[in-house]
Structures are given as C-alpha cells and as structure tokens.
Design a protein around this motif. Structure first.
Motif, PDB file in Angstrom:
ATOM      1  N   LYS A 208       4.832  56.370  55.084  1.00 31.43           N
ATOM      2  CA  LYS A 208       5.684  56.225  56.267  1.00 31.43           C
ATOM      3  C   LYS A 208       7.123  56.493  55.871  1.00 31.43           C
ATOM      4  CE  LYS A 208       6.990  52.225  57.946  1.00 31.43           C
ATOM      5  NZ  LYS A 208       7.029  50.900  58.596  1.00 31.43           N
ATOM      6  N   SER A 209       7.838  57.193  56.738  1.00 34.21           N
ATOM      7  CA  SER A 209       9.252  57.440  56.486  1.00 34.21           C
ATOM      8  C   SER A 209      10.007  56.114  56.424  1.00 34.21           C
ATOM      9  CB  SER A 209       9.844  58.320  57.594  1.00 34.21           C
ATOM     10  OG  SER A 209      11.256  58.381  57.498  1.00 34.21           O
ATOM     11  N   SER A 210      10.908  55.993  55.442  1.00 35.11           N
ATOM     12  CA  SER A 210      11.726  54.790  55.313  1.00 35.11           C
ATOM     13  C   SER A 210      13.098  54.963  55.968  1.00 35.11           C
ATOM     14  CB  SER A 210      11.905  54.434  53.831  1.00 35.11           C
ATOM     15  OG  SER A 210      12.594  55.465  53.144  1.00 35.11           O
ATOM     16  N   GLY A 211      13.309  56.056  56.673  1.00 32.34           N
ATOM     17  CA  GLY A 211      14.584  56.292  57.330  1.00 32.34           C
ATOM     18  C   GLY A 211      14.882  55.262  58.407  1.00 32.34           C
ATOM     19  N   GLU A 212      16.156  55.003  58.632  1.00 38.79           N
ATOM     20  CA  GLU A 212      16.581  54.040  59.634  1.00 38.79           C
ATOM     21  C   GLU A 212      16.483  54.644  61.039  1.00 38.79           C
ATOM     22  OE1 GLU A 212      17.328  50.973  59.081  1.00 38.79           O
ATOM     23  OE2 GLU A 212      17.337  51.048  56.889  1.00 38.79           O
ATOM     24  N   GLY A 213      16.421  53.774  62.039  1.00 41.23           N
ATOM     25  CA  GLY A 213      16.498  54.210  63.428  1.00 41.23           C
ATOM     26  C   GLY A 213      17.911  54.644  63.779  1.00 41.23           C
ATOM     27  N   LEU A 214      18.114  54.990  65.036  1.00 44.13           N
ATOM     28  CA  LEU A 214      19.398  55.531  65.467  1.00 44.13           C
ATOM     29  C   LEU A 214      20.076  54.599  66.457  1.00 44.13           C
ATOM     30  CD1 LEU A 214      21.373  58.031  65.576  1.00 44.13           C
ATOM     31  CD2 LEU A 214      20.201  58.585  67.698  1.00 44.13           C
ATOM     32  N   LEU A 215      21.358  54.302  66.209  1.00 46.56           N
ATOM     33  CA  LEU A 215      22.207  53.602  67.159  1.00 46.56           C
ATOM     34  C   LEU A 215      23.028  54.651  67.881  1.00 46.56           C
ATOM     35  CD1 LEU A 215      23.163  50.801  68.184  1.00 46.56           C
ATOM     36  CD2 LEU A 215      24.989  50.943  66.467  1.00 46.56           C
ATOM     37  N   ALA A 216      22.821  54.796  69.187  1.00 52.46           N
ATOM     38  CA  ALA A 216      23.437  55.879  69.957  1.00 52.46           C
ATOM     39  C   ALA A 216      24.365  55.314  71.019  1.00 52.46           C
ATOM     40  CB  ALA A 216      22.354  56.737  70.621  1.00 52.46           C
ATOM     41  N   GLY A 217      25.569  55.838  71.073  1.00 53.25           N
ATOM     42  CA  GLY A 217      26.518  55.454  72.110  1.00 53.25           C
ATOM     43  C   GLY A 217      26.655  56.552  73.151  1.00 53.25           C
ATOM     44  N   ASN A 218      26.788  56.161  74.413  1.00 49.13           N
ATOM     45  CA  ASN A 218      27.007  57.096  75.508  1.00 49.13           C
ATOM     46  C   ASN A 218      28.108  56.531  76.409  1.00 49.13           C
ATOM     47  OD1 ASN A 218      24.866  59.218  75.144  1.00 49.13           O
ATOM     48  ND2 ASN A 218      23.561  57.407  75.218  1.00 49.13           N
ATOM     49  N   ILE A 219      29.198  57.259  76.512  1.00 50.74           N
ATOM     50  CA  ILE A 219      30.387  56.802  77.228  1.00 50.74           C
ATOM     51  C   ILE A 219      30.793  57.870  78.236  1.00 50.74           C
ATOM     52  CG2 ILE A 219      32.788  56.048  76.974  1.00 50.74           C
ATOM     53  CD1 ILE A 219      32.099  55.405  74.023  1.00 50.74           C
TER      54      ILE A 219
ATOM     55  N   LEU B 292      31.785  54.026  82.237  1.00 50.58           N
ATOM     56  CA  LEU B 292      30.541  53.464  81.702  1.00 50.58           C
ATOM     57  C   LEU B 292      30.582  53.452  80.185  1.00 50.58           C
ATOM     58  CD1 LEU B 292      26.913  54.144  82.845  1.00 50.58           C
ATOM     59  CD2 LEU B 292      27.486  54.264  80.432  1.00 50.58           C
ATOM     60  N   PHE B 293      30.181  52.332  79.620  1.00 56.40           N
ATOM     61  CA  PHE B 293      29.969  52.223  78.181  1.00 56.40           C
ATOM     62  C   PHE B 293      28.520  51.808  77.969  1.00 56.40           C
ATOM     63  CE2 PHE B 293      29.619  49.910  74.214  1.00 56.40           C
ATOM     64  CZ  PHE B 293      30.246  50.775  73.321  1.00 56.40           C
ATOM     65  N   GLY B 294      27.757  52.666  77.307  1.00 56.36           N
ATOM     66  CA  GLY B 294      26.349  52.374  77.061  1.00 56.36           C
ATOM     67  C   GLY B 294      25.996  52.528  75.601  1.00 56.36           C
ATOM     68  N   VAL B 295      24.956  51.828  75.173  1.00 51.68           N
ATOM     69  CA  VAL B 295      24.488  51.908  73.799  1.00 51.68           C
ATOM     70  C   VAL B 295      22.967  51.840  73.802  1.00 51.68           C
ATOM     71  CG1 VAL B 295      24.620  49.406  73.435  1.00 51.68           C
ATOM     72  CG2 VAL B 295      24.786  50.964  71.467  1.00 51.68           C
ATOM     73  N   GLY B 296      22.347  52.565  72.879  1.00 53.01           N
ATOM     74  CA  GLY B 296      20.895  52.551  72.766  1.00 53.01           C
ATOM     75  C   GLY B 296      20.462  52.510  71.311  1.00 53.01           C
TER      76      GLY B 296
ATOM     77  N   ILE C 150      28.570  61.894  74.397  1.00 49.71           N
ATOM     78  CA  ILE C 150      27.124  61.762  74.538  1.00 49.71           C
ATOM     79  C   ILE C 150      26.440  61.937  73.188  1.00 49.71           C
ATOM     80  CG2 ILE C 150      25.080  62.655  75.700  1.00 49.71           C
ATOM     81  CD1 ILE C 150      27.159  61.433  77.597  1.00 49.71           C
ATOM     82  N   SER C 151      25.538  61.027  72.857  1.00 50.99           N
ATOM     83  CA  SER C 151      24.706  61.169  71.659  1.00 50.99           C
ATOM     84  C   SER C 151      23.525  62.059  71.993  1.00 50.99           C
ATOM     85  CB  SER C 151      24.224  59.794  71.180  1.00 50.99           C
ATOM     86  OG  SER C 151      25.309  58.987  70.772  1.00 50.99           O
ATOM     87  N   THR C 152      23.556  63.282  71.493  1.00 49.99           N
ATOM     88  CA  THR C 152      22.502  64.248  71.812  1.00 49.99           C
ATOM     89  C   THR C 152      21.261  64.024  70.970  1.00 49.99           C
ATOM     90  OG1 THR C 152      24.155  65.888  72.452  1.00 49.99           O
ATOM     91  CG2 THR C 152      21.960  66.709  71.906  1.00 49.99           C
ATOM     92  N   THR C 153      21.459  63.793  69.689  1.00 51.11           N
ATOM     93  CA  THR C 153      20.328  63.591  68.799  1.00 51.11           C
ATOM     94  C   THR C 153      20.826  63.010  67.484  1.00 51.11           C
ATOM     95  OG1 THR C 153      18.380  64.638  67.813  1.00 51.11           O
ATOM     96  CG2 THR C 153      20.429  65.885  67.764  1.00 51.11           C
ATOM     97  N   GLY C 154      19.919  62.497  66.689  1.00 51.16           N
ATOM     98  CA  GLY C 154      20.292  61.966  65.389  1.00 51.16           C
ATOM     99  C   GLY C 154      19.104  61.369  64.683  1.00 51.16           C
ATOM    100  N   GLY C 155      19.138  61.362  63.359  1.00 45.60           N
ATOM    101  CA  GLY C 155      18.000  60.798  62.659  1.00 45.60           C
ATOM    102  C   GLY C 155      18.186  60.736  61.164  1.00 45.60           C
ATOM    103  N   ASP C 156      17.307  59.991  60.540  1.00 45.16           N
ATOM    104  CA  ASP C 156      17.303  59.794  59.101  1.00 45.16           C
ATOM    105  C   ASP C 156      15.865  59.909  58.625  1.00 45.16           C
ATOM    106  OD1 ASP C 156      17.727  59.101  56.496  1.00 45.16           O
ATOM    107  OD2 ASP C 156      18.141  56.991  56.877  1.00 45.16           O
TER     108      ASP C 156
END
Length: 410
Positions: free
Chosen positions: A102-113, A74-78, A133-139
C-alpha cells in the motif's frame, strides 16, 4: 544505460504524479470537477446549471455567476485520503522487482477560496469572480518497499481563475474566464521540486428554459505546463552530453452540460445532473495512458427553513487505454509492454462509482452560511496486463463558510 532507463521511468511516474495519483482518488482522471467544494461536493460536484457555492461557478461554468447577488466571499477546505495498493508479480528489466504494498503517501489538504462581486447596482448586468482553486495534488510513495527501487513522487496543481458572467436577457447569461495554473512537481528517483505555469480559458452559457428549469454548458481549453530541466542525466556517453530534460503536460479540454430543476416539493427540492466529456487523447503525456472519458454527476438538495440537505452520485468511465503507447512525450520506452503497464498502473484511477452527502445551514451567523460534506469512492481492483494489478478506494470530507454582503436572497 541505467540513468537513461531511470529517466524514462521517472517520466512515466511524472504522469501519475500530476494526475494526483491516488491521494485525490475521487478525481476523474485528473480533475476533481468540484467534488471538494463545500456545497457542490455534497451533490457529487454537480454545479454546471445551478451551483450551490460560488467557487463551483468560478471553477466551472462562468455563466452561472450572476446567480450570486451582492458581494460574497467563500473560504473552503477539504481533505482527501485514499487507500491504494499496487501489486507487481514479475521483475521488469531490473527496474522493479515483484512486490505488493500500500502506498504510504499522505492524503491531500485542499483549500478553495473565492469572491464574487455583482455590478447591477452600477447599471451593469455582470458579476465578477476571482478564486484560488486546488485542482489536484498527491503524494505517491513506495520507498518503504526495497523492491520498488525507490518509487516515490509528489505533485500539486492550483489555479487562480478570473471570470465574469453577464445577463444578456432575463433568461440567457454568458460567461468567460482565464485561469493561471501553478504546478509543483517533485520527480521520483532523482531531481528536485520544479514549478511550471499554464493558462486555461473557459466560456459558458446558461438558459432558463422555464421558471423551474435551467440549462448550462461550458467549454475549457487545454492547460499546458512545461517543466524546464526537471530531469538531469549524468554519465551519458558521447555524443550525448549531460543536460536537463524538459517535460510537457496538458490538463485536458473539457466540455460540460448541465440541467437543474426545482419543480418538485414547491421548489424546495433541487434536482441536477451534469455530463462532462474529458479529451485525454489530445492532452500531452496523458494521451499515452488514457482514452477520452465521460463523467456523469447527479445531485439533489432539499431546502427546509435554514437547512439544506444534499446527496449525490457520480459515475466516471474507466479512462485507462487498453493499448497504451510505447512512446510517451516523444520518448520511446525501453523494455516491453510489462514496463508500460507498470507505469500505467500509477494513473489507474479506475473506480467508476462515487457517492456524497452534505448539509448546509443558512445564516449560522447573520449573513454567514456554513456547509459541510463527505464522500467516498467505492473499492475497485484492476488487472493491468498479466503482471500488474491495482486496488483503490478513498474518502473525502470538506467544509466552508460563505459571507454575504448586500445580497437580497431569501
């Protein structure tokens, strides 16, 4: 004196960063609980007893791995994108001035394989799983606001789990796994990107109560990260010397229980429910801001021909501790309660309600399945003490392709 106080502010902002702040605002405290997986994500992450994609089994209950036949990949992206606003109505010791933005941080591109391999053809009732697995991430970024004094930070945590599930009988399976986590953190105000590693173990069991009902459960250990010399202080008077400071952080212990049932609509309707208990009070760093947390995930899937129609709802208890600690990670915070509340706001992932939807298509090409999902976290506003308030909402989307080799599934 200012560098020392800034260090403590950085220490607290670190907690918010590693919990992905609001860039993955669908998280339950820190972890996504499979809400970004391409199939389970359409069911609000419900996946303990009967997961609908292999990465959810690898990342959750390893005892469910034998449900995946042959060899599967499986190759997934979110993509997760929040709207987070922080309001501070009073000055805090010269560290932060009043502002609302408002926070100007970008969203997260997460891959799960992930990949699973069944060994029954070799006479072994076992299935092996390996994932990324992308567990977490943020800006988290308020640098565009002078009054925030340069508040910004970023973090990403990914895990590489190795798991195995074994059928003990026709109705009972067990599983275990070990995951290597890689955490990358860029501290606020000063410092540079630092990397830390941590291990986490998982054990689980599944029981087929009837031909239509499956029960599942798992336990995950804490995952500890130590960031060496991540903060460097200058200008300290004797007897202190300039040196780097280490930071410790744990992802919490998790206990999950799930049930899945196919007794309705001639087996075409799958109804599932998961309950997860997250032990924040025993996790380094987070215990100062969070209480232990309950999460409930409900999902449904209707199968008709090649199509899978999915929907889900999740409720997560607000984890914020009404009496946060003045000592975090061994450091006594300067100032008073307003300073603590301001930093607690950075981990205020407080919304309790989330919904999701998804569609799956079997054999979109021979032996290849396609899944797509989308979800949203309802808007929530939280007053944290008399002078700090937050506002948060988010949406996320995701998709994935699964290749099946040697599977006998219909």
């Amino acid at each position: 004196m200012r560098p020392k106080i800034t260090f403590l502010l950085a220490l607290l902002a670190f907690c918010s960063a590693v919990s992905s702040q609001e860039a993955q605002a669908q998280l339950f405290g820190v972890e996504a609980q499979n809400t970004l997986m391409p199939a389970s994500g359409g069911m609000a992450g419900t996946s303990i007893a009967e997961p609908q994609d292999l990465t959810s089994a690898i990342n959750g209950n390893p005892a469910s791995l034998p449900q995946f036949e042959g060899t599967q990949f499986l190759f997934g992206v979110g993509w997760a994108d929040p709207t987070f606003r922080l309001t501070q109505t009073s000055q805090i010791g010269g560290l932060v001035d009043p502002f609302s933005a408002k926070s100007s941080g970008e969203g997260l591109l997460a891959g799960n394989i992930g990949v699973t391999q069944e060994f029954t053809a070799m006479g072994q009732p076992a299935t092996f799983g390996l994932g990324f697995i992308s567990t977490t991430g943020g800006d988290f970024d308020f640098r565009q606001i002078p009054e925030s004094k340069g508040t910004n930070t970023a973090a990403v945590i990914v895990n590489i789990p190795v798991t195995v599930g074994v059928d003990l009988t026709d109705r009972v399976s067990v599983g275990a796994g070990m995951s290597l986590g890689v955490a990358m953190f860029d501290p606020p105000f000063f410092g540079a990107m630092s990397i830390a590693y941590g291990l986490r173990g998982t054990v689980g069991a599944n029981y087929k109560l009837t031909d239509q009902t499956t029960l599942g459960a798992y336990y995950q250990t804490k995952q500890g990260f130590k960031f060496h010399n991540i903060i460097y202080l200058e200008g300290q008077p004797p007897p202190l010397v300039d040196r780097g400071y280490d930071l410790d952080m744990d992802l919490p212990q998790n206990v999950g229980f799930g049930i899945a049932n196919r007794s309705l609509a001639d087996g075409q309707l799958l109804l599932a429910a998961d309950v997860v208990y997250k032990m924040w009070n025993e996790a380094s760093m987070y215990r100062g801001f969070y209480d232990n947390q309950w999460v409930v995930q409900l999902g449904a899937q209707f199968s008709t021909g090649r199509w899978r129609l999915r929907a889900g709802y999740a409720w997560a208890e607000n984890p914020l501790d009404p009496t946060p600690d003045l000592i975090i990670g061994g450091f006594e915070l300067p100032g008073d309660i307003p300073f603590v509340r301001y930093n607690q706001a950075l981990v205020a992932n407080t919304s309790q309600h989330r919904i999701s939807f998804g569609i799956g298509i079997r054999d979109v090409l021979p032996g290849i399945d396609f899944d797509i999902m989308a979800g949203g976290m309802f808007h929530d506003a939280e007053q944290i003490g008399p002078s700090t308030a937050t506002s948060i909402s988010s949406y996320w989307i995701g998709a994935g392709l699964t290749w099946r080799f040697g599977s006998s599934r219909s």
